[in-house]
Design a protein around this motif. Sequence first.
Motif, PDB file in Angstrom:
ATOM      1  N   ILE A   1      19.487  -0.794  12.036  1.00 31.16           N
ATOM      2  CA  ILE A   1      18.278  -0.925  11.221  1.00 31.16           C
ATOM      3  C   ILE A   1      17.344   0.261  11.434  1.00 31.16           C
ATOM      4  CG2 ILE A   1      16.191  -2.322  10.853  1.00 31.16           C
ATOM      5  CD1 ILE A   1      17.984  -4.754  11.689  1.00 31.16           C
ATOM      6  N   LEU A   2      17.204   0.677  12.704  1.00 30.67           N
ATOM      7  CA  LEU A   2      16.175   1.671  13.017  1.00 30.67           C
ATOM      8  C   LEU A   2      16.605   3.130  12.846  1.00 30.67           C
ATOM      9  CD1 LEU A   2      14.501   0.038  16.158  1.00 30.67           C
ATOM     10  CD2 LEU A   2      13.771  -0.067  13.771  1.00 30.67           C
ATOM     11  N   CYS A   3      17.897   3.432  13.023  1.00 31.03           N
ATOM     12  CA  CYS A   3      18.313   4.840  12.965  1.00 31.03           C
ATOM     13  C   CYS A   3      18.396   5.320  11.519  1.00 31.03           C
ATOM     14  CB  CYS A   3      19.697   5.017  13.584  1.00 31.03           C
ATOM     15  SG  CYS A   3      19.691   4.970  15.351  1.00 31.03           S
ATOM     16  N   ASP A   4      17.891   6.528  11.296  1.00 33.33           N
ATOM     17  CA  ASP A   4      18.090   7.128   9.975  1.00 33.33           C
ATOM     18  C   ASP A   4      19.402   7.904  10.039  1.00 33.33           C
ATOM     19  OD1 ASP A   4      15.556   6.227   9.123  1.00 33.33           O
ATOM     20  OD2 ASP A   4      14.628   7.856  10.271  1.00 33.33           O
ATOM     21  N   GLY A   5      19.927   8.284   8.906  1.00 37.34           N
ATOM     22  CA  GLY A   5      21.163   9.072   8.889  1.00 37.34           C
ATOM     23  C   GLY A   5      22.364   8.250   9.310  1.00 37.34           C
ATOM     24  N   ASN A   6      23.381   8.931   9.847  1.00 43.56           N
ATOM     25  CA  ASN A   6      24.577   8.163  10.192  1.00 43.56           C
ATOM     26  C   ASN A   6      25.099   8.413  11.603  1.00 43.56           C
ATOM     27  OD1 ASN A   6      25.539  10.645   9.807  1.00 43.56           O
ATOM     28  ND2 ASN A   6      26.941  10.157   8.128  1.00 43.56           N
ATOM     29  N   GLN A   7      24.212   8.945  12.465  1.00 43.17           N
ATOM     30  CA  GLN A   7      24.623   9.210  13.851  1.00 43.17           C
ATOM     31  C   GLN A   7      23.671   8.545  14.829  1.00 43.17           C
ATOM     32  OE1 GLN A   7      27.020  11.265  15.280  1.00 43.17           O
ATOM     33  NE2 GLN A   7      28.000  11.803  13.348  1.00 43.17           N
ATOM     34  N   ILE A   8      24.221   8.007  15.902  1.00 45.02           N
ATOM     35  CA  ILE A   8      23.358   7.579  17.009  1.00 45.02           C
ATOM     36  C   ILE A   8      23.409   8.685  18.048  1.00 45.02           C
ATOM     37  CG2 ILE A   8      22.936   5.859  18.806  1.00 45.02           C
ATOM     38  CD1 ILE A   8      24.290   3.790  17.140  1.00 45.02           C
ATOM     39  N   ALA A   9      22.267   9.343  18.249  1.00 44.58           N
ATOM     40  CA  ALA A   9      22.213  10.443  19.215  1.00 44.58           C
ATOM     41  C   ALA A   9      21.576   9.941  20.509  1.00 44.58           C
ATOM     42  CB  ALA A   9      21.408  11.586  18.628  1.00 44.58           C
ATOM     43  N   LEU A  10      21.641  10.791  21.524  1.00 44.36           N
ATOM     44  CA  LEU A  10      21.076  10.453  22.827  1.00 44.36           C
ATOM     45  C   LEU A  10      19.635   9.951  22.700  1.00 44.36           C
ATOM     46  CD1 LEU A  10      22.431  10.742  25.544  1.00 44.36           C
ATOM     47  CD2 LEU A  10      21.256  12.918  25.841  1.00 44.36           C
ATOM     48  N   GLY A  11      18.861  10.673  21.896  1.00 42.35           N
ATOM     49  CA  GLY A  11      17.438  10.354  21.750  1.00 42.35           C
ATOM     50  C   GLY A  11      17.175   9.001  21.106  1.00 42.35           C
ATOM     51  N   ASP A  12      18.190   8.435  20.457  1.00 40.75           N
ATOM     52  CA  ASP A  12      17.998   7.130  19.810  1.00 40.75           C
ATOM     53  C   ASP A  12      18.137   5.985  20.809  1.00 40.75           C
ATOM     54  OD1 ASP A  12      17.708   8.132  17.188  1.00 40.75           O
ATOM     55  OD2 ASP A  12      19.884   8.460  17.097  1.00 40.75           O
ATOM     56  N   LEU A  13      18.726   6.280  21.966  1.00 40.96           N
ATOM     57  CA  LEU A  13      18.986   5.203  22.921  1.00 40.96           C
ATOM     58  C   LEU A  13      17.693   4.793  23.626  1.00 40.96           C
ATOM     59  CD1 LEU A  13      22.323   6.473  24.516  1.00 40.96           C
ATOM     60  CD2 LEU A  13      21.995   5.015  22.526  1.00 40.96           C
ATOM     61  N   PRO A  14      17.544   3.503  23.921  1.00 43.75           N
ATOM     62  CA  PRO A  14      16.312   3.048  24.573  1.00 43.75           C
ATOM     63  C   PRO A  14      16.185   3.600  25.995  1.00 43.75           C
ATOM     64  CG  PRO A  14      17.825   1.212  24.190  1.00 43.75           C
ATOM     65  CD  PRO A  14      18.469   2.422  23.643  1.00 43.75           C
ATOM     66  N   GLU A  15      14.926   3.752  26.406  1.00 48.20           N
ATOM     67  CA  GLU A  15      14.615   4.296  27.719  1.00 48.20           C
ATOM     68  C   GLU A  15      15.355   3.579  28.837  1.00 48.20           C
ATOM     69  OE1 GLU A  15      10.260   5.281  27.254  1.00 48.20           O
ATOM     70  OE2 GLU A  15      10.431   4.897  29.415  1.00 48.20           O
ATOM     71  N   LYS A  16      15.415   2.269  28.707  1.00 50.06           N
ATOM     72  CA  LYS A  16      16.044   1.443  29.748  1.00 50.06           C
ATOM     73  C   LYS A  16      17.473   1.917  30.035  1.00 50.06           C
ATOM     74  CE  LYS A  16      17.520  -3.339  30.272  1.00 50.06           C
ATOM     75  NZ  LYS A  16      18.039  -4.395  29.423  1.00 50.06           N
ATOM     76  N   ILE A  17      18.208   2.181  28.962  1.00 53.97           N
ATOM     77  CA  ILE A  17      19.598   2.601  29.117  1.00 53.97           C
ATOM     78  C   ILE A  17      19.669   4.027  29.654  1.00 53.97           C
ATOM     79  CG2 ILE A  17      21.706   3.147  27.820  1.00 53.97           C
ATOM     80  CD1 ILE A  17      21.278   0.744  26.123  1.00 53.97           C
ATOM     81  N   LEU A  18      18.828   4.912  29.104  1.00 54.24           N
ATOM     82  CA  LEU A  18      18.851   6.309  29.544  1.00 54.24           C
ATOM     83  C   LEU A  18      18.484   6.419  31.019  1.00 54.24           C
ATOM     84  CD1 LEU A  18      17.171   8.004  26.462  1.00 54.24           C
ATOM     85  CD2 LEU A  18      19.576   8.095  27.109  1.00 54.24           C
ATOM     86  N   LYS A  19      17.420   5.725  31.406  1.00 56.13           N
ATOM     87  CA  LYS A  19      16.942   5.808  32.796  1.00 56.13           C
ATOM     88  C   LYS A  19      18.023   5.360  33.753  1.00 56.13           C
ATOM     89  CE  LYS A  19      12.050   6.069  33.087  1.00 56.13           C
ATOM     90  NZ  LYS A  19      10.947   5.264  32.582  1.00 56.13           N
ATOM     91  N   GLU A  20      18.638   4.226  33.433  1.00 60.10           N
ATOM     92  CA  GLU A  20      19.644   3.683  34.355  1.00 60.10           C
ATOM     93  C   GLU A  20      20.805   4.646  34.535  1.00 60.10           C
ATOM     94  OE1 GLU A  20      21.307  -0.576  34.108  1.00 60.10           O
ATOM     95  OE2 GLU A  20      23.005   0.816  34.284  1.00 60.10           O
ATOM     96  N   THR A  21      21.145   5.355  33.463  1.00 56.07           N
ATOM     97  CA  THR A  21      22.284   6.256  33.562  1.00 56.07           C
ATOM     98  C   THR A  21      21.853   7.666  33.987  1.00 56.07           C
ATOM     99  OG1 THR A  21      22.103   6.335  31.162  1.00 56.07           O
ATOM    100  CG2 THR A  21      23.915   5.069  32.049  1.00 56.07           C
ATOM    101  N   GLY A  22      20.575   7.793  34.414  1.00 53.40           N
ATOM    102  CA  GLY A  22      20.117   9.034  35.027  1.00 53.40           C
ATOM    103  C   GLY A  22      19.699  10.111  34.056  1.00 53.40           C
ATOM    104  N   ILE A  23      19.414   9.758  32.797  1.00 55.42           N
ATOM    105  CA  ILE A  23      18.986  10.758  31.814  1.00 55.42           C
ATOM    106  C   ILE A  23      17.491  10.596  31.586  1.00 55.42           C
ATOM    107  CG2 ILE A  23      19.306  11.575  29.438  1.00 55.42           C
ATOM    108  CD1 ILE A  23      21.949  11.748  30.658  1.00 55.42           C
ATOM    109  N   GLU A  24      16.751  11.707  31.615  1.00 54.20           N
ATOM    110  CA  GLU A  24      15.323  11.644  31.311  1.00 54.20           C
ATOM    111  C   GLU A  24      15.154  11.421  29.815  1.00 54.20           C
ATOM    112  OE1 GLU A  24      12.050  11.201  32.384  1.00 54.20           O
ATOM    113  OE2 GLU A  24      13.389  10.999  34.101  1.00 54.20           O
ATOM    114  N   PRO A  25      14.446  10.361  29.419  1.00 54.12           N
ATOM    115  CA  PRO A  25      14.312  10.143  27.979  1.00 54.12           C
ATOM    116  C   PRO A  25      13.532  11.253  27.298  1.00 54.12           C
ATOM    117  CG  PRO A  25      13.014   8.556  29.257  1.00 54.12           C
ATOM    118  CD  PRO A  25      13.798   9.348  30.232  1.00 54.12           C
ATOM    119  N   PRO A  26      14.011  11.738  26.145  1.00 53.88           N
ATOM    120  CA  PRO A  26      13.275  12.771  25.422  1.00 53.88           C
ATOM    121  C   PRO A  26      11.961  12.201  24.893  1.00 53.88           C
ATOM    122  CG  PRO A  26      15.182  12.018  24.154  1.00 53.88           C
ATOM    123  CD  PRO A  26      15.200  11.285  25.447  1.00 53.88           C
ATOM    124  N   PRO A  27      10.935  13.050  24.712  1.00 55.07           N
ATOM    125  CA  PRO A  27       9.659  12.511  24.240  1.00 55.07           C
ATOM    126  C   PRO A  27       9.819  11.868  22.862  1.00 55.07           C
ATOM    127  CG  PRO A  27       9.692  14.914  24.172  1.00 55.07           C
ATOM    128  CD  PRO A  27      10.951  14.496  24.847  1.00 55.07           C
TER     129      PRO A  27
END
Length: 335
Positions: free
Chosen positions: A237-263
């Motif tokens: 529902i929320l993503c535009d276009g047809n790709q899910i990129a790193l920046g689309d992932l929620p902070e919770k998931i990024l943080k746990e996997t050690g990635i700093e969420p993009p602004p």
Amino acid sequence: MAFDPCGIIGKSTPLQEVFRVLTKVAPSDSTVLVTGESGTGKELLVRALHRNSKRADKPFVPINCGAIPRELLESELFGHEKGAFTHAIRTKVGRFELAHGGTVFLDEIGEMDLLLQVKILRVLQEREFERVGGSKTIKTDVRIIAATNRNLEEEVGRGNFREDLFYRLNVIPIDLPPLRERGEDVLTLANYFLGRFGKNRPSGTLNLEQQARNILLNYSWPGNVRELENFMERMSILCDGNQIALGDLPEKILKETGIEPPPRPLAATDGAFRWPDLGDLRDYGPTLKDFLDQVEDRLLTQALEEAEGVKNRAAEILGIKRTTLIEKLKKKDMM
Ligand SMILES: Nc1ncnc2c1ncn2[C@@H]1O[C@H](COP(=O)(O)OP(=O)(O)OP(=O)(O)O)[C@@H](O)[C@H]1O
Ligand SMILES: [Mg+2]
């Protein structure tokens, strides 16, 4: 006969092992105890078990033992006779009778009260019971399948679950592995859900970028398949276009996997509207109702101030009827 997976998706080794047991146990009449963390697909599995059994064209009767108050659960399961208790206006047939010839699914059996556990034990041993307030013994032909996300052996140790019932249920134990132990199944399931939720998207079904895929494979999925399913729906529902990129992932998931969420471009800055969060609830609550009441009080007061006390106008500002506004003000002792 081959086992029909009935919509259970996945090819990982731990899941194949589950299918191997299912194929053997489905045609039998044995009692099965399905365990696994929340959201691992226990209910889906139990339905598949019934569909692949010789009882498939007979009723499948699920009952969530954790969702029904203790006093009602007994009469739900066994039925009651007219006059058995104050509100028993007429005789009620219970689920065990309704399921005759088929399967009863006792979901969240770990929540069941000890006294009722005795009665379930009797059904398992003797295949008979009485309705609440009744004296006639009723025979029933049902297969019992139970599920829980608790560790029943530990519950037995704590005195919360009867040991004899545990052994009666645990004839064939099936433990559904958590999603984080199913390797590539995470991606197979993600794509399956994206396909399902993508049907109505103007820009078509979403795909996962390589980096996003790696993250999904490394995340711990505490809510298991349910969490993944809800997440893919949200992305669709929320993503535009047809790709899910790193920046689309929620902070919770990024943080746990050690990635700093993009602004995030849309993050609320000072002074901008901010949705209340659990921290606010803790500060102002303590319950959801208290919190919402306070929010309502503030909005009512502001509307009345802006309308200079004219109730018609205040109601208009709030988008409610004048009578509703007056009702609320009376209830809250605000007039
Ligand atoms: N292997 C799977 N393939 C496809 N969908 C799945 C799979 N496992 C679970 N699901 C879906 O995930 C959601 C949760 O599954 P289900 O309700 O069976 O889990 P559960 O183990 O009973 O959870 P809970 O313990 O919270 O009751 C459902 O929408 C179900 O259809
Ligand atoms: Mg369930």
